[in-house]
Design a protein around this motif. Structure first.
Motif, PDB file in Angstrom:
ATOM      1  N   CYS A   1      -1.263   4.109   9.536  1.00  0.00           N
ATOM      2  CA  CYS A   1      -2.327   3.765   8.583  1.00  0.00           C
ATOM      3  C   CYS A   1      -3.698   3.931   9.231  1.00  0.00           C
ATOM      4  CB  CYS A   1      -2.172   2.326   8.102  1.00  0.00           C
ATOM      5  SG  CYS A   1      -0.819   2.122   6.960  1.00  0.00           S
ATOM      6  N   LEU A   2      -3.811   3.445  10.473  1.00  0.00           N
ATOM      7  CA  LEU A   2      -5.111   3.549  11.151  1.00  0.00           C
ATOM      8  C   LEU A   2      -5.478   5.001  11.429  1.00  0.00           C
ATOM      9  CD1 LEU A   2      -4.733   0.511  13.563  1.00  0.00           C
ATOM     10  CD2 LEU A   2      -6.420   0.752  11.733  1.00  0.00           C
ATOM     11  N   ARG A   3      -4.482   5.829  11.623  1.00  0.00           N
ATOM     12  CA  ARG A   3      -4.768   7.262  11.861  1.00  0.00           C
ATOM     13  C   ARG A   3      -4.955   8.023  10.550  1.00  0.00           C
ATOM     14  NH1 ARG A   3      -3.162   9.109  17.249  1.00  0.00           N
ATOM     15  NH2 ARG A   3      -2.458  11.116  16.425  1.00  0.00           N
ATOM     16  N   GLY A   4      -4.706   7.346   9.454  1.00  0.00           N
ATOM     17  CA  GLY A   4      -4.976   7.962   8.153  1.00  0.00           C
ATOM     18  C   GLY A   4      -3.986   9.036   7.746  1.00  0.00           C
ATOM     19  N   THR A   5      -2.761   8.939   8.203  1.00  0.00           N
ATOM     20  CA  THR A   5      -1.769   9.950   7.806  1.00  0.00           C
ATOM     21  C   THR A   5      -1.182   9.604   6.431  1.00  0.00           C
ATOM     22  OG1 THR A   5       0.059   8.763   8.816  1.00  0.00           O
ATOM     23  CG2 THR A   5      -1.116  10.329  10.226  1.00  0.00           C
ATOM     24  N   ASP A   6      -0.456  10.561   5.896  1.00  0.00           N
ATOM     25  CA  ASP A   6       0.214  10.343   4.611  1.00  0.00           C
ATOM     26  C   ASP A   6       1.559   9.667   4.921  1.00  0.00           C
ATOM     27  OD1 ASP A   6       1.316  10.464   2.116  1.00  0.00           O
ATOM     28  OD2 ASP A   6       0.817  12.556   1.767  1.00  0.00           O
TER      29      ASP A   6
ATOM     30  N   ARG B   1       0.834  -1.205   0.000  1.00  0.00           N
ATOM     31  CA  ARG B   1       0.000   0.000   0.000  1.00  0.00           C
ATOM     32  C   ARG B   1       0.869   1.256   0.000  1.00  0.00           C
ATOM     33  NH1 ARG B   1      -3.920   0.879   4.988  1.00  0.00           N
ATOM     34  NH2 ARG B   1      -4.518   2.999   4.399  1.00  0.00           N
ATOM     35  N   HIS B   2       2.013   1.169   0.627  1.00  0.00           N
ATOM     36  CA  HIS B   2       2.906   2.328   0.739  1.00  0.00           C
ATOM     37  C   HIS B   2       4.348   1.899   0.488  1.00  0.00           C
ATOM     38  CE1 HIS B   2      -0.469   3.557   3.455  1.00  0.00           C
ATOM     39  NE2 HIS B   2      -0.307   4.684   2.772  1.00  0.00           N
ATOM     40  N   TYR B   3       5.169   2.875   0.090  1.00  0.00           N
ATOM     41  CA  TYR B   3       6.595   2.590  -0.073  1.00  0.00           C
ATOM     42  C   TYR B   3       7.232   2.179   1.253  1.00  0.00           C
ATOM     43  CZ  TYR B   3       6.444   4.217  -4.828  1.00  0.00           C
ATOM     44  OH  TYR B   3       6.153   4.326  -6.154  1.00  0.00           O
ATOM     45  N   MET B   4       6.797   2.796   2.336  1.00  0.00           N
ATOM     46  CA  MET B   4       7.414   2.446   3.620  1.00  0.00           C
ATOM     47  C   MET B   4       7.196   0.968   3.937  1.00  0.00           C
ATOM     48  SD  MET B   4       6.825   3.941   7.416  1.00  0.00           S
ATOM     49  CE  MET B   4       7.756   3.281   8.796  1.00  0.00           C
ATOM     50  N   GLN B   5       5.963   0.505   3.683  1.00  0.00           N
ATOM     51  CA  GLN B   5       5.664  -0.904   3.945  1.00  0.00           C
ATOM     52  C   GLN B   5       6.533  -1.791   3.048  1.00  0.00           C
ATOM     53  OE1 GLN B   5       1.875  -2.179   2.533  1.00  0.00           O
ATOM     54  NE2 GLN B   5       1.595  -3.704   4.155  1.00  0.00           N
ATOM     55  N   LYS B   6       6.620  -1.417   1.787  1.00  0.00           N
ATOM     56  CA  LYS B   6       7.430  -2.191   0.840  1.00  0.00           C
ATOM     57  C   LYS B   6       8.886  -2.228   1.318  1.00  0.00           C
ATOM     58  CE  LYS B   6       8.550  -2.120  -4.108  1.00  0.00           C
ATOM     59  NZ  LYS B   6       9.634  -1.297  -4.578  1.00  0.00           N
ATOM     60  N   GLU B   7       9.359  -1.070   1.756  1.00  0.00           N
ATOM     61  CA  GLU B   7      10.768  -0.979   2.139  1.00  0.00           C
ATOM     62  C   GLU B   7      11.056  -1.743   3.432  1.00  0.00           C
ATOM     63  OE1 GLU B   7      11.062   3.278   1.715  1.00  0.00           O
ATOM     64  OE2 GLU B   7      11.056   3.076  -0.475  1.00  0.00           O
ATOM     65  N   ILE B   8      10.060  -1.784   4.322  1.00  0.00           N
ATOM     66  CA  ILE B   8      10.232  -2.602   5.537  1.00  0.00           C
ATOM     67  C   ILE B   8      10.415  -4.071   5.123  1.00  0.00           C
ATOM     68  CG2 ILE B   8       9.028  -3.509   7.571  1.00  0.00           C
ATOM     69  CD1 ILE B   8       7.712  -0.724   7.879  1.00  0.00           C
ATOM     70  N   PHE B   9       9.568  -4.495   4.180  1.00  0.00           N
ATOM     71  CA  PHE B   9       9.629  -5.905   3.780  1.00  0.00           C
ATOM     72  C   PHE B   9      10.804  -6.216   2.857  1.00  0.00           C
ATOM     73  CE2 PHE B   9       5.601  -5.938   5.818  1.00  0.00           C
ATOM     74  CZ  PHE B   9       5.505  -7.221   6.328  1.00  0.00           C
ATOM     75  N   GLU B  10      11.411  -5.204   2.308  1.00  0.00           N
ATOM     76  CA  GLU B  10      12.598  -5.436   1.473  1.00  0.00           C
ATOM     77  C   GLU B  10      13.857  -5.666   2.308  1.00  0.00           C
ATOM     78  OE1 GLU B  10      11.549  -2.845  -2.561  1.00  0.00           O
ATOM     79  OE2 GLU B  10      12.855  -2.000  -1.049  1.00  0.00           O
TER      80      GLU B  10
END
Ligand code: G6P
Length: 607
Positions: free
Chosen positions: A588-593, A250-259
């Motif tokens: 994500c739950l707080r809906g921030t960018d 969903r986000h680059y941060m999530q992708k980068e955590i998993f990378e």
């Protein structure tokens, strides 16, 4: 900071290159963006927006904005709030248009002088001073006007300037802030980095402080501060993969955590021998004679320095210090012989760390080794030696895989120095290297905790505050956990060494205060357990990331997530993954960018 891109195209419209460049520069700030172009006749046409570059592109298309010469900007506000009036390009009348990255320190005095000359200001920016100054010096030659104007500027700047009367010319100048010239098949360009120009140029000139670049009809001429012509090296830079595909994420941060397992595996080299050549030295024993390590960094990179400090002490038996670049650069630091200075940076462009490196060099520190994720960055070029981490482009503003790969580099450095100093024998070295090689699998184990972490996020996202605590090697991980939480979820979070709670923060603890703990199964565990009891005794709610076999038990007010077994001195890399995921899911739950949190930027090129 801000990103700038500009150019003169020879055959086509410059606008697509400017918009593509802006998209690639958004990591430098996204408070507003704008573009101005010159056509054959008439004043520059400008479009500015407080929305993102994508929206600018739609407006530009709708307005059919085209022209061969133009400048563009994405802003991180310094002087003046995010507002259309403060968005660049900034005009002086309808003649001069400027984009600027940096800070003009003497802007107040210059503004008064320009007002006395009759100039009216339409923005609160320091940039408008530059535009009016150039206007005041303009007598038919934009290069001469820029040259005269910048003489009085104090501070840092990279600028690109166009003028209504010279429709095929862009002038660029830099002092302190980065600016590169790109040479392409269809013209010449300027930008804050090479990545911005990767689609339209393959050869680059890194301008030096004091340089002025004259892009006239797509040709490039460079003059120095004194006005004399100068020839700078032209380098070919391979295009960095844009890595723009989010895939299932969903986000680059999530992708980068998993990378991270992959990024770590790539950063661990295939080792034939462990010596200084791994860090770019010609001499395998270049670190002989080094008796202390001074690490410099900002933000997350500073926390990797703090983490590694313990490794240098315990593994290499060498004195080690971690300093915040923005503080170090203004201290009356007393240099010591035999220090290895190690700037740490994802981008290699952070103004404070670059200045700290230069400050160290000015004090006579000759042995400098940058740890950085960008091979062609200013810090790598400035420093004697370098280790380039293989995290790949990191797009999310909150640093994740850059942190873990920096730690890999620092761990290798600690091993190398430890080996050279005779602190580690071959068997010990081999055992530690085996652990390092096994790290990607261990990281996968930590990532597998995501579902439990998501359950915590459901509870934590309604909180206003959080305390992160840890001890020893894991104290910097508590700091990093708190930083991640505050920067992307906007929850007020503080990291604290658990042993210090009783000296202040315990006063904050109530049942409304979650206390998030990193609890490795190390020699400080029993001490940490006592600190946790102190929290529980005050009604504090504990959320504990604990290693297997820590003999902690879930209880009312104590939530536990078990990590894989204690991973020895590399354990901080696993616990930090849990904190990254926690901050991510709370945000994500707080809906921030998540990828572009408010008020922040990825690369901080102002001090
Ligand atoms: C910014 C980023 C952080 C980063 C820091 C240092 O604040 O948002 O994620 O840690 O700069 O950046 P560097 O590129 O020097 O590591």
């Amino acid at each position: 900071m801000c990103g700038i891109v500009a150019g003169v195209a020879q055959r086509s419209s410059i606008v697509p290159a400017l918009l593509e460049g802006l998209k690639r520069l958004e990591y430098r700030g996204y408070d507003s963006c704008g573009v101005a172009v010159l056509q054959q006749h008439g004043a520059p046409r400008r479009i500015r927006t407080l929305a993102r570059v994508q929206a600018l592109e739609t407006e530009v298309r709708a307005a059919d904005l085209n022209g061969s010469t133009g400048i563009a900007h994405t802003r991180w506000a310094t002087h003046g709030m995010p507002a259309i009036a403060n968005a660049h390009p900034i005009f002086s009348g309808d003649q001069i248009a400027v984009v600027h990255n940096g800070i003009i320190e003497n802007h107040e005095a210059l503004r008064e002088a320009l007002i006395a000359q009759g100039y009216e200001f339409a923005s609160q920016t320091d940039t408008e001073i530059i535009a009016h100054l150039i206007h005041s010096h303009y007598c038919g030659d934009l290069l001469a006007a820029v040259h005269n104007a910048i003489r009085v500027l104090k501070g840092a700047y990279a600028i690109a300037v166009i003028c209504k009367d010279e429709p095929q010319r862009v002038i660029g100048a830099r002092q302190g802030s980065p600016l590169v010239v790109g040479l392409g098949a269809d013209g010449a360009f300027l930008a804050s980095d090479t990545f911005a120009l990767a689609r339209c140029a393959s050869r680059f000139i890194y301008l030096e402080d004091g340089d002025i670049a004259d892009l006239l009809r797509g040709d490039v001429r460079i003059v120095e501060r004194d006005g004399g012509p100068v020839v700078r090296d032209v380098r070919t830079v391979a295009e960095q993969p844009a890595n723009a595909d989010l895939g299932a994420y969903r986000h680059y941060m999530q992708k980068e955590i998993f990378e991270q397992p992959l990024a770590v595996a790539r950063t661990v080299p295939h080792l034939h021998s462990l010596d200084a050549t791994l860090f770019g030295t010609a001499d395998p024993v270049a670190f002989a004679g080094i008796d202390s390590v001074l690490m410099l960094g900002c933000g997350t990179s500073y926390f990797s320095a703090l983490t590694a400090r313990a490794w240098f002490e315990s593994i290499a038996g060498i004195a080690a210090h971690a300093e915040l670049s923005s503080e170090y650069r203004y201290r009356d630091y007393v240099p010591q012989r035999g220090t290895l200075v190690v700037p740490i940076s994802q981008s290699g462009e952070t103004a404070d760390t670059l200045a700290a490196l230069r400050y160290a060099q000015s004090l006579g520190e000759e042995r400098t080794l940058t740890i950085c994720n960008v091979a062609a960055s200013a810090m790598v070029r400035q420093s004697r030696w370098a280790f380039v981490t293989q995290a790949g482009p990191e797009i999310g503003v909150a640093s994740t895989k850059a942190f873990t790969t920096q730690l890999v580099a620092l761990f290798l450095l600690a091993l190398t120095i430890g080996r050279q100093r005779g602190r580690l024998n071959a068997a010990q070295t081999a055992a530690l290297l085996r652990q390092l090689v096994g790290l990607p699998d261990a990281l996968r184990g930590a990532l597998a905790r995501e579902p439990q972490i998501m359950a915590w996020a459901q509870e934590l996202h309604r909180k206003d505050h959080a305390l992160f605590i840890g001890r020893g090697l894991h104290y910097p991980i508590a700091l990093e956990g708190a930083l991640k939480m505050k920067e992307i979820s906007y929850i007020h979070a503080e990291g604290y060494p658990a042993g210090e709670l009783k000296h202040g923060p315990l006063a904050l603890v109530t049942d409304a205060m979650p206390v998030i703990v990193t609890a490795p199964n190390d020699i400080l565990l029993e001490k940490l357990k006592s600190n946790m009891q102190e929290v529980r005794a005050r009604g504090g709610q504990l959320y504990v990331i604990a290693d297997a076999n820590t003999h902690l038990a879930s209880a009312p007010g104590v939530r536990l997530i078990w990590m894989p077994d204690y991973y020895g001195v590399l354990s901080p890399l696993l616990h930090v993954v849990a904190f990254q995921l926690l901050a991510y899911h709370v945000a994500c739950l707080r809906g921030t960018d998540v990828d572009k949190p408010r008020n922040l930027a990825k690369s901080v090129t102002v001090e």
